[in-house]
Design a protein around this motif. Structure first.
Motif, PDB file in Angstrom:
ATOM      1  N   TRP A 214       1.056  -1.155   0.034  1.00 16.31           N
ATOM      2  CA  TRP A 214      -0.029  -0.020  -0.128  1.00 16.31           C
ATOM      3  C   TRP A 214       0.821   1.386   0.021  1.00 16.31           C
ATOM      4  CZ3 TRP A 214      -3.322  -1.908   4.628  1.00 16.31           C
ATOM      5  CH2 TRP A 214      -4.158  -2.789   4.087  1.00 16.31           C
ATOM      6  N   LEU A 215       1.917   1.233   0.950  1.00 13.81           N
ATOM      7  CA  LEU A 215       2.808   2.392   0.983  1.00 13.81           C
ATOM      8  C   LEU A 215       3.694   2.509  -0.284  1.00 13.81           C
ATOM      9  CD1 LEU A 215       4.178   4.991   2.428  1.00 13.81           C
ATOM     10  CD2 LEU A 215       5.458   3.118   3.437  1.00 13.81           C
ATOM     11  N   ALA A 216       4.057   1.487  -0.892  1.00 14.74           N
ATOM     12  CA  ALA A 216       4.742   1.359  -2.238  1.00 14.74           C
ATOM     13  C   ALA A 216       3.940   2.052  -3.250  1.00 14.74           C
ATOM     14  CB  ALA A 216       5.242   0.180  -2.670  1.00 14.74           C
ATOM     15  N   ASP A 217       2.428   1.521  -3.416  1.00 16.13           N
ATOM     16  CA  ASP A 217       1.642   2.307  -4.249  1.00 16.13           C
ATOM     17  C   ASP A 217       1.302   3.512  -4.073  1.00 16.13           C
ATOM     18  OD1 ASP A 217       1.407  -0.324  -5.516  1.00 16.13           O
ATOM     19  OD2 ASP A 217      -0.442  -0.667  -4.638  1.00 16.13           O
ATOM     20  N   ALA A 218       1.495   4.107  -2.932  1.00 13.36           N
ATOM     21  CA  ALA A 218       1.321   5.550  -2.658  1.00 13.36           C
ATOM     22  C   ALA A 218       2.456   6.417  -3.040  1.00 13.36           C
ATOM     23  CB  ALA A 218       1.024   5.703  -0.993  1.00 13.36           C
ATOM     24  N   LEU A 219       3.786   5.863  -2.743  1.00 18.58           N
ATOM     25  CA  LEU A 219       4.750   6.555  -2.978  1.00 18.58           C
ATOM     26  C   LEU A 219       4.652   6.867  -4.487  1.00 18.58           C
ATOM     27  CD1 LEU A 219       7.420   4.798  -0.826  1.00 18.58           C
ATOM     28  CD2 LEU A 219       6.313   7.238  -0.607  1.00 18.58           C
TER      29      LEU A 219
END
Length: 306
Positions: A214-219
């Protein structure tokens, strides 16, 4: 270790203050600059959160004014076993977020309205978990002190060139070099301190939210947004750039060379490797915070958020 790092940062920037003061005004200028540095450090320690939030005209929200965001931060804080920080919104189209405060008991997280329109619920949870990780690791004090001191060094150079003692004022060439090199030196100190902390906040944030993907996609989404949507406040106050999860400055060249943020692609790769080690995928179910309902893993539409 965090307190040692903060002490080293303050000492390095204070020494830089003294060196600039000496070049601009001799021994008297050095003493004045060191005195100003001490006052700035003390003021920043006690007011770091207010300084950062006021710079971006952030407005505090609560469970009534922004219920879904507020509850998200509450549940993530419970998951991380830490006090819930205050929650702020910034009226800014660029998708971004930051955390600030001198310790977990006096901290705040801020998200732009642009990030609420850009990210899904799960992606924003990853971002907020990253910011909570900074708070839990006591990174926020370090980042805010470095931002304030770096900005003050630039102001000191400008002030010294305009009002410094004529007996000790350097020639025009030295003044120009100071105007360029002093802020650059402050940026290098910021860079040395901040880059490793972003990787650690990503790692811990992935653990807190339960899915590093989720954080990777957000970045990836935030980086794309930053490249197309300028943040005028950040451009006017570049020393505050290290506070954000992604560098908010859109200029290239030297800005990228001395960026306090690691390469976004490298951060995403590290998060995907963490996800593989945890055995989770993009659609994995989320956590259940103490006293809270499980978050749905079903895709949700991006904001606006209520």
């Amino acid at each position: 270790m965090n307190y040692v790092r903060t002490g080293m940062l303050m000492a390095g920037l204070t020494a830089l203050f003294g060196a600039v003061g000496y070049l601009l005004g001799g021994s008297g200028g050095m003493l004045a600059a060191l005195g100003f540095a001490v006052v700035t450090n003390l003021f920043t320690y006690w007011n770091s959160d207010r300084l950062a939030l006021s710079a971006y005209n952030a407005q505090e929200v609560d469970e009534r004014s922004a219920p879904e965001l507020w509850r998200m931060v509450r549940d993530l804080a419970a998951r991380a076993d830490m006090p819930m920080p205050r929650v702020y919104l910034i009226q800014e189209d660029q998708p971004n977020a930051f955390a600030t405060g001198r310790n977990p008991q006096n901290a705040a997280v801020a998200a732009t309205t642009g990030i609420l329109r850009t990210l899904s619920y799960e992606e924003l949870a990853g971002v907020m978990a990253h910011e909570l990780a900074h708070i839990k690791n006591h990174d926020t004090l370090t980042m805010t002190i470095s931002a304030t001191m770096a900005g003050a060094i630039s102001s000191l150079v400008t002030f010294g060139m305009m009002f410094g003692s004529r007996d000790h004022r350097p020639n025009v060439i030295v003044q120009i070099l100071l105007a360029i090199l002093a802020p650059m030196a402050a940026a290098i100190i910021q860079m040395a301190i901040s880059r490793s902390r972003e990787y650690e906040a990503d790692r811990l944030g992935g653990q807190i939210c339960g899915n590093p993907v989720w954080l990777a996609d957000a970045l990836a989404k935030i980086a794309a947004g930053v490249s197309h949507v300028p943040n005028e406040t950040a451009e006017a106050k570049p020393a505050t750039a290290p506070l954000f999860i992604i560098n908010p400055l859109t200029a290239g060249g030297m800005d990228n060379l001395f960026s306090t943020h690691p390469d976004t692609g490298n951060r995403i790769a590290a998060l995907m490797e963490q996800a593989r080690a945890m055995g989770v995928s993009r659609g994995a179910a989320s956590f259940t915070a103490p006293g809270a309902s499980p978050w749905s893993s079903a895709p949700r539409q991006p904001g606006p958020w209520g």
